[in-house]
Scaffold this motif. Sequence first.
Motif, PDB file in Angstrom:
ATOM      1  N   ALA A   1      -6.114 -13.803 -16.766  1.00 10.88           N
ATOM      2  CA  ALA A   1      -5.471 -13.458 -15.500  1.00 10.88           C
ATOM      3  C   ALA A   1      -4.768 -14.625 -14.828  1.00 10.88           C
ATOM      4  O   ALA A   1      -3.638 -14.480 -14.347  1.00 10.88           O
ATOM      5  N   GLU A   2      -5.377 -15.786 -14.784  1.00  9.56           N
ATOM      6  CA  GLU A   2      -4.756 -16.916 -14.096  1.00  9.56           C
ATOM      7  C   GLU A   2      -3.458 -17.329 -14.785  1.00  9.56           C
ATOM      8  O   GLU A   2      -2.417 -17.472 -14.141  1.00  9.56           O
TER       9      GLU A   2
ATOM     10  N   SER B   1      -0.824 -14.297 -14.620  1.00 17.00           N
ATOM     11  CA  SER B   1      -0.336 -14.000 -13.270  1.00 17.00           C
ATOM     12  C   SER B   1       0.622 -15.087 -12.785  1.00 17.00           C
ATOM     13  O   SER B   1       1.595 -14.792 -12.087  1.00 17.00           O
TER      14      SER B   1
ATOM     15  N   ASP C   1      -0.115 -10.101  -4.872  1.00 19.15           N
ATOM     16  CA  ASP C   1      -1.459 -10.113  -5.456  1.00 19.15           C
ATOM     17  C   ASP C   1      -2.364  -9.241  -4.588  1.00 19.15           C
ATOM     18  O   ASP C   1      -2.743  -9.642  -3.488  1.00 19.15           O
ATOM     19  N   PRO C   2      -2.703  -8.030  -5.064  1.00 18.22           N
ATOM     20  CA  PRO C   2      -3.517  -7.144  -4.224  1.00 18.22           C
ATOM     21  C   PRO C   2      -4.951  -7.643  -4.028  1.00 18.22           C
ATOM     22  O   PRO C   2      -5.581  -7.324  -3.033  1.00 18.22           O
ATOM     23  N   GLN C   3      -5.456  -8.449  -4.955  1.00 21.61           N
ATOM     24  CA  GLN C   3      -6.811  -8.990  -4.775  1.00 21.61           C
ATOM     25  C   GLN C   3      -6.824 -10.075  -3.705  1.00 21.61           C
ATOM     26  O   GLN C   3      -7.728 -10.134  -2.887  1.00 21.61           O
ATOM     27  N   GLY C   4      -5.808 -10.936  -3.726  1.00 21.14           N
ATOM     28  CA  GLY C   4      -5.701 -11.973  -2.711  1.00 21.14           C
ATOM     29  C   GLY C   4      -5.003 -11.519  -1.446  1.00 21.14           C
ATOM     30  O   GLY C   4      -4.961 -12.224  -0.461  1.00 21.14           O
ATOM     31  N   GLU C   5      -4.437 -10.297  -1.508  1.00 23.51           N
ATOM     32  CA  GLU C   5      -3.688  -9.710  -0.403  1.00 23.51           C
ATOM     33  C   GLU C   5      -2.606 -10.652   0.115  1.00 23.51           C
ATOM     34  O   GLU C   5      -2.476 -10.897   1.311  1.00 23.51           O
TER      35      GLU C   5
ATOM     36  N   TYR D   1      -9.567 -10.377 -17.518  1.00 19.54           N
ATOM     37  CA  TYR D   1     -10.072 -11.440 -16.650  1.00 19.54           C
ATOM     38  C   TYR D   1      -9.822 -12.831 -17.239  1.00 19.54           C
ATOM     39  O   TYR D   1      -9.380 -13.741 -16.543  1.00 19.54           O
TER      40      TYR D   1
ATOM     41  N   ARG E   1       2.788 -13.857  -4.079  1.00 19.55           N
ATOM     42  CA  ARG E   1       2.660 -14.993  -4.988  1.00 19.55           C
ATOM     43  C   ARG E   1       3.900 -15.867  -4.838  1.00 19.55           C
ATOM     44  O   ARG E   1       5.008 -15.358  -4.843  1.00 19.55           O
TER      45      ARG E   1
ATOM     46  N   TYR F   1       2.201  -2.165 -11.657  1.00 21.31           N
ATOM     47  CA  TYR F   1       0.852  -2.655 -11.380  1.00 21.31           C
ATOM     48  C   TYR F   1       0.342  -3.289 -12.659  1.00 21.31           C
ATOM     49  O   TYR F   1       0.158  -2.601 -13.675  1.00 21.31           O
TER      50      TYR F   1
ATOM     51  N   ASP G   1       0.830  -1.215   0.000  1.00 20.08           N
ATOM     52  CA  ASP G   1       0.000   0.000   0.000  1.00 20.08           C
ATOM     53  C   ASP G   1       0.863   1.263   0.000  1.00 20.08           C
ATOM     54  O   ASP G   1       0.548   2.233  -0.689  1.00 20.08           O
TER      55      ASP G   1
END
Length: 96
Positions: free
Chosen positions: A68-69, A72, A88-92, A65, A95, A60, A4
């Motif tokens: 993405a898998e 990433s 991974d900001p979505q999974g916080e 979509y 990786r 970033y 962040d």
Amino acid sequence: MTYDELYERYLESDDVVVPPTPRIVAYVGALVARYPDDVDRSVVWASPPVIEEASGPIVYLLMSYGKAEEVSEYAATLAREHGLVCFDPQGECLRP
């Protein structure tokens, strides 16, 4: 520095423009060599060119979509090869 803090300092601020570090430039170059960021035909990147999402020690990655898998997973592996950390900001989470 946390994700962040990096994001706020290098990507959110319009006050100071910081060019991406050489390591980030090399990483993005290798990434788009495999997944080109052709603005007219990109099906991988949601916001090409990818290098425009880089500043200082952070990039970033905005992926479509449907890809993405796959992308990433490759991006995380490539980050390790370049001595970088992939968050991974979505999974916080980091990786592997």
